[in-house]
Design an enzyme around this catalytic site. Structure first.
Site, short mmCIF file in Angstrom:
data_model
loop_
_atom_site.label_atom_id
_atom_site.label_comp_id
_atom_site.label_asym_id
_atom_site.label_seq_id
_atom_site.Cartn_x
_atom_site.Cartn_y
_atom_site.Cartn_z
N GLY A 43 14.46 -3.78 -6.79
CA GLY A 43 13.23 -5.38 -6.81
C GLY A 43 12.88 -4.72 -7.93
N GLU A 94 6.60 -2.12 -3.90
CA GLU A 94 7.10 -3.24 -4.39
C GLU A 94 6.94 -4.81 -4.78
OE1 GLU A 94 10.07 -4.78 -2.15
OE2 GLU A 94 10.14 -3.90 -0.57
N ASP A 95 8.82 -5.20 -5.43
CA ASP A 95 8.59 -5.97 -5.70
C ASP A 95 7.31 -7.91 -5.28
OD1 ASP A 95 10.43 -6.51 -3.82
OD2 ASP A 95 12.10 -7.12 -4.86
N ASP A 121 7.58 -10.79 2.26
CA ASP A 121 8.00 -12.49 2.06
C ASP A 121 7.76 -12.77 3.52
OD1 ASP A 121 9.41 -14.83 3.02
OD2 ASP A 121 11.66 -14.08 2.69
N LYS A 129 4.79 -13.67 -0.45
CA LYS A 129 4.67 -15.16 -1.10
C LYS A 129 4.24 -16.07 0.97
CE LYS A 129 9.60 -16.30 -1.90
NZ LYS A 129 11.27 -16.06 -0.77
N PHE A 169 11.62 -19.54 -3.79
CA PHE A 169 12.71 -18.39 -4.02
C PHE A 169 12.34 -18.36 -5.49
CE2 PHE A 169 16.37 -15.31 -4.96
CZ PHE A 169 15.52 -14.34 -3.74
N VAL A 170 12.06 -16.86 -5.79
CA VAL A 170 11.77 -16.48 -7.11
C VAL A 170 12.87 -15.71 -7.80
CG1 VAL A 170 9.85 -17.49 -7.25
CG2 VAL A 170 9.80 -15.62 -6.68
N ASP A 201 16.17 -10.70 -7.83
CA ASP A 201 17.33 -10.84 -7.84
C ASP A 201 17.65 -12.14 -6.89
OD1 ASP A 201 17.71 -9.55 -5.61
OD2 ASP A 201 19.86 -10.06 -6.13
N ARG A 241 18.17 -10.76 -12.42
CA ARG A 241 17.33 -9.90 -12.34
C ARG A 241 16.54 -9.64 -13.47
NH1 ARG A 241 17.02 -6.13 -8.17
NH2 ARG A 241 19.43 -6.25 -7.01
P1 IMP Z 1 10.63 -9.03 3.50
O1 IMP Z 1 10.62 -8.25 4.15
O2 IMP Z 1 11.16 -10.83 4.30
O3 IMP Z 1 8.95 -8.99 3.09
O4 IMP Z 1 11.61 -9.19 2.35
C1 IMP Z 1 11.03 -8.35 1.27
C2 IMP Z 1 12.31 -8.51 0.62
O5 IMP Z 1 13.47 -9.49 0.11
C3 IMP Z 1 11.58 -8.15 -1.35
O6 IMP Z 1 11.88 -6.54 -1.45
C4 IMP Z 1 12.23 -8.92 -2.21
O7 IMP Z 1 14.18 -7.89 -2.72
C5 IMP Z 1 13.62 -10.04 -1.26
N1 IMP Z 1 13.26 -11.01 -1.61
C6 IMP Z 1 12.70 -11.33 -0.52
N2 IMP Z 1 12.07 -12.85 -1.49
C7 IMP Z 1 12.80 -12.68 -2.45
C8 IMP Z 1 12.90 -13.98 -3.66
O8 IMP Z 1 12.06 -15.28 -4.04
N3 IMP Z 1 13.75 -13.79 -4.63
C9 IMP Z 1 14.14 -12.25 -4.93
N4 IMP Z 1 14.38 -11.91 -3.54
C10 IMP Z 1 13.16 -11.56 -2.22
MG MG Z 2 13.29 -5.65 -2.62
#
Ligand code: IMP
Ligand code: MG
Length: 183
Positions: free
Chosen positions: A48, A103-104, A107, A135, A156-157, A163, A169
């Site tokens: 991402g 990181e992208d 969440d 987020k 969700f983006v 993706d 992507r």
């Molecule tokens: P976390 O571990 O819950 O913080 O999730 C992080 C990862 O989930 C990111 O690196 C993304 O790959 C994926 N992710 C979380 N939210 C989104 C979204 O809205 N769109 C696409 N990928 C997401």
């Molecule tokens: Mg990611």
């Protein structure tokens, strides 16, 4: 086979190409200021963050190393499984290095928290975490990042590397997809 165009599935554009480029330039400047005199090891969390990483690194006016790691992700869904697993590690010895984890999107914060702990145990000189998006999940105690492009609503983006089930992507902008596209 029915080929859909991504535009059909986008509810609205959140950040245009131009907005992304200008925010990335600001983040690069900020990182250079924070890491002045160092030679950071920039680590991209695949897949991402790939576009953000490339854009960020090329805007940084300092000597740096670049490497790529991969963690298990959401699979094909839109909600996290909650478990993070390292699929591909860095080939650098990180001891004494100034790491920048790129990181992208954050969440739940579980991925970045996992990576911070993983690399902190290897005695780097410093760890800076950067994410293009964060987020606003409204959950207290969520792990944060040092630098972030934008805080966004809990939607969700996709696009600019992000993706849904490996689609969207390569969109040059970041957009919100219609709920019917991921339900
Ligand atoms: P976390 O571990 O819950 O913080 O999730 C992080 C990862 O989930 C990111 O690196 C993304 O790959 C994926 N992710 C979380 N939210 C989104 C979204 O809205 N769109 C696409 N990928 C997401
Ligand atoms: Mg990611």
């Amino acid at each position: 086979m029915l080929i859909r165009t991504a535009e059909q599935d986008i509810k609205y554009v959140l950040f245009t190409e131009e907005q992304i480029a200008s925010r990335v330039s600001e983040l690069a400047k900020e990182l250079c200021a924070r890491l002045e005199g160092k030679r950071p090891l920039m680590i991209c969390v695949l897949r991402g963050a790939s576009f953000f990483f490339a854009d960020l690194c090329r805007k940084m006016t300092m000597d740096l190393d670049m490497d790529f790691i991969a963690v298990s992700s959401y699979g094909s869904g839109a909600t996290s499984s909650g478990a993070v697993r390292l699929l591909k590690d860095t080939r650098y010895d990180v001891e004494g290095r100034d790491l920048v984890l790129v990181e992208d999107i954050i969440d739940s914060g579980l991925t970045i928290q996992y990576l911070k702990r993983l690399y902190a145990a290897r005695n780097p000189a410093s760890i800076t975490t950067v994410s293009f998006l964060d987020k606003d999940t409204g959950k207290p105690g969520k792990p944060g990042v040092d630098l972030c492009g934008y805080t966004i609503a809990n939607e969700f983006v996709v696009g600019y590397g992000l993706d849904y089930a490996d689609h969207y992507r390569n969109l040059p902008y970041i957009g919100v997809i219609k709920p019917e596209c991921y339900q």
